[in-house]
Motif scaffolding. Structure first.
Motif, PDB file in Angstrom:
ATOM      1  N   MET A   1       0.837  -1.195   0.000  1.00 14.29           N
ATOM      2  CA  MET A   1       0.000   0.000   0.000  1.00 14.29           C
ATOM      3  C   MET A   1       0.877   1.253   0.000  1.00 14.29           C
ATOM      4  O   MET A   1       1.794   1.378   0.823  1.00 14.29           O
ATOM      5  CB  MET A   1      -0.916   0.027   1.226  1.00 14.29           C
ATOM      6  N   ALA A   2       0.596   2.167  -0.902  1.00 13.80           N
ATOM      7  CA  ALA A   2       1.343   3.424  -0.969  1.00 13.80           C
ATOM      8  C   ALA A   2       0.588   4.568  -0.315  1.00 13.80           C
ATOM      9  O   ALA A   2       1.197   5.454   0.292  1.00 13.80           O
ATOM     10  CB  ALA A   2       1.642   3.781  -2.428  1.00 13.80           C
ATOM     11  N   ALA A   3      -0.738   4.573  -0.431  1.00 10.32           N
ATOM     12  CA  ALA A   3      -1.571   5.623   0.159  1.00 10.32           C
ATOM     13  C   ALA A   3      -2.991   5.107   0.243  1.00 10.32           C
ATOM     14  O   ALA A   3      -3.442   4.384  -0.647  1.00 10.32           O
ATOM     15  CB  ALA A   3      -1.531   6.900  -0.687  1.00 10.32           C
ATOM     16  N   PRO A   4      -3.733   5.454   1.308  1.00 10.57           N
ATOM     17  CA  PRO A   4      -5.135   5.022   1.385  1.00 10.57           C
ATOM     18  C   PRO A   4      -5.986   5.746   0.361  1.00 10.57           C
ATOM     19  O   PRO A   4      -5.648   6.846  -0.087  1.00 10.57           O
ATOM     20  CB  PRO A   4      -5.538   5.406   2.812  1.00 10.57           C
ATOM     21  N   LEU A   5      -7.074   5.125  -0.018  1.00  9.50           N
ATOM     22  CA  LEU A   5      -8.057   5.743  -0.898  1.00  9.50           C
ATOM     23  C   LEU A   5      -9.270   6.103  -0.049  1.00  9.50           C
ATOM     24  O   LEU A   5     -10.008   5.217   0.405  1.00  9.50           O
ATOM     25  CB  LEU A   5      -8.453   4.790  -2.027  1.00  9.50           C
ATOM     26  N   VAL A   6      -9.446   7.384   0.206  1.00  7.00           N
ATOM     27  CA  VAL A   6     -10.584   7.864   0.978  1.00  7.00           C
ATOM     28  C   VAL A   6     -11.658   8.325  -0.002  1.00  7.00           C
ATOM     29  O   VAL A   6     -11.436   9.240  -0.797  1.00  7.00           O
ATOM     30  CB  VAL A   6     -10.182   9.009   1.925  1.00  7.00           C
ATOM     31  N   LEU A   7     -12.802   7.697   0.036  1.00  6.66           N
ATOM     32  CA  LEU A   7     -13.869   7.997  -0.905  1.00  6.66           C
ATOM     33  C   LEU A   7     -14.610   9.267  -0.499  1.00  6.66           C
ATOM     34  O   LEU A   7     -14.826   9.509   0.694  1.00  6.66           O
ATOM     35  CB  LEU A   7     -14.843   6.826  -0.976  1.00  6.66           C
ATOM     36  N   PRO A   8     -15.011  10.075  -1.462  1.00  3.67           N
ATOM     37  CA  PRO A   8     -15.725  11.313  -1.138  1.00  3.67           C
ATOM     38  C   PRO A   8     -17.145  11.025  -0.671  1.00  3.67           C
ATOM     39  O   PRO A   8     -17.732   9.990  -1.005  1.00  3.67           O
ATOM     40  CB  PRO A   8     -15.726  12.071  -2.469  1.00  3.67           C
ATOM     41  N   GLU A   9     -17.710  11.932   0.113  1.00  3.20           N
ATOM     42  CA  GLU A   9     -19.092  11.788   0.541  1.00  3.20           C
ATOM     43  C   GLU A   9     -20.034  11.833  -0.656  1.00  3.20           C
ATOM     44  O   GLU A   9     -21.080  11.197  -0.667  1.00  3.20           O
ATOM     45  CB  GLU A   9     -19.456  12.896   1.534  1.00  3.20           C
ATOM     46  N   LYS A  10     -19.677  12.623  -1.679  1.00  5.38           N
ATOM     47  CA  LYS A  10     -20.483  12.720  -2.888  1.00  5.38           C
ATOM     48  C   LYS A  10     -19.566  12.546  -4.096  1.00  5.38           C
ATOM     49  O   LYS A  10     -18.383  12.837  -4.046  1.00  5.38           O
ATOM     50  CB  LYS A  10     -21.199  14.067  -2.959  1.00  5.38           C
ATOM     51  N   GLY A  11     -20.166  12.123  -5.208  1.00  2.53           N
ATOM     52  CA  GLY A  11     -19.368  11.929  -6.412  1.00  2.53           C
ATOM     53  C   GLY A  11     -18.751  10.550  -6.452  1.00  2.53           C
ATOM     54  O   GLY A  11     -19.007   9.698  -5.609  1.00  2.53           O
TER      55      GLY A  11
END
Length: 242
Positions: free
Chosen positions: A27-37
């Motif tokens: 893992m290089a960086a987490p993927l934080v999903l947006p609240e919208k989109g």
């Protein structure tokens, strides 16, 4: 976005080019999903099996962010199964309030990710767990990321302290059977490293991993962690090892 989702993506990409084993995935960086989109995902593999996973906001020309790097290889010989279940000398551990305790640490696992059903610990410290998907969960996966993530909750259920450990690097991961909705798992833990073998309730080998390295994190290190577990996505089912 769960780290086990990156494993699923890597296995699916390998299936496209005839490489069924993850030699290593970091893992290089987490993927934080947006609240919208939405988020666009890109998985690239070169001729040597070198792999990268990237994302950017969907519908934009923003630079791609790299989330994982790795190497794919040829499938290995299947690992041994788990034998008799449950293990005769294993102590049953209480899971009462486990997900509430994790929430107090700042990690909000939604109902779809609360799949840990039982944990046992043998005299030598090896852990044995049972996990299952909620009935309403569906989709075409090699191994559903929510089910796979519940496997890793076993490590949290036996840990103490103010930080949780999340996947950082994988080695020697092979998918042997696709589409499981429940698993029995053996995890041998040595410090921040674990190896695991997972079978379905009938004893059919599903997944094996030679090594998983974990890193302790706090929620503020990766932003709004509860967003990591609110994603529904589907990819075609990969083929599996013979």
């Amino acid at each position: 976005f769960p780290g086990t989702g990156f494993v699923e993506l890597a296995l699916r990409a390998g299936d496209e080019i005839g490489l069924q084993r993850i030699e290593e995935l970091t893992m290089a960086a987490p993927l934080v999903l947006p609240e919208k989109g939405s988020v666009a995902l890109q998985v690239s593999v070169d001729g040597t099996g070198r792999l990268g996973v990237f994302s950017r906001p969907d519908g934009t020309d923003a630079p791609w962010t790299q989330h994982a790097t790795g190497t794919l290889g040829q499938g290995a010989a299947p690992a041994a199964g788990l034998g008799a279940w449950p293990p005769a000398d294993a102590e049953t551990l209480s899971l009462d309030g486990f997900y509430d305790r994790v929430l107090e640490l700042g990690f909000d696992y939604g109902p779809s990710f609360q799949g840990l059903r039982s944990v046992r610990r043998a005299a030598d410290g090896v852990l044995f767990a049972e996990v299952e998907l909620p009935q309403q969960m569906s989709g075409q996966y090699g191994l559903h990321p929510a089910l796979f993530d519940a496997v890793l909750h076993t490590l949290g259920a036996t840990a103490h302290g103010e930080r949780s450990r999340l996947p950082f690097a994988w080695e020697g991961v092979s998918l042997h059977a696709a589409g499981a909705t429940a698993l029995r798992v053996r995890l041998a833990v040595d410090g921040d490293t674990a190896s695991l073998t997972a079978v379905d309730p009938a004893g059919t080998l599903v997944l094996s991993a030679d090594a998983l390295t974990l890193r302790a994190v706090t929620p503020d290190q990766i932003g709004q962690v509860d967003s990591l577990y609110r994603v529904e996505w589907s990819v075609p089912v990969p083929s599996v090892d013979a």
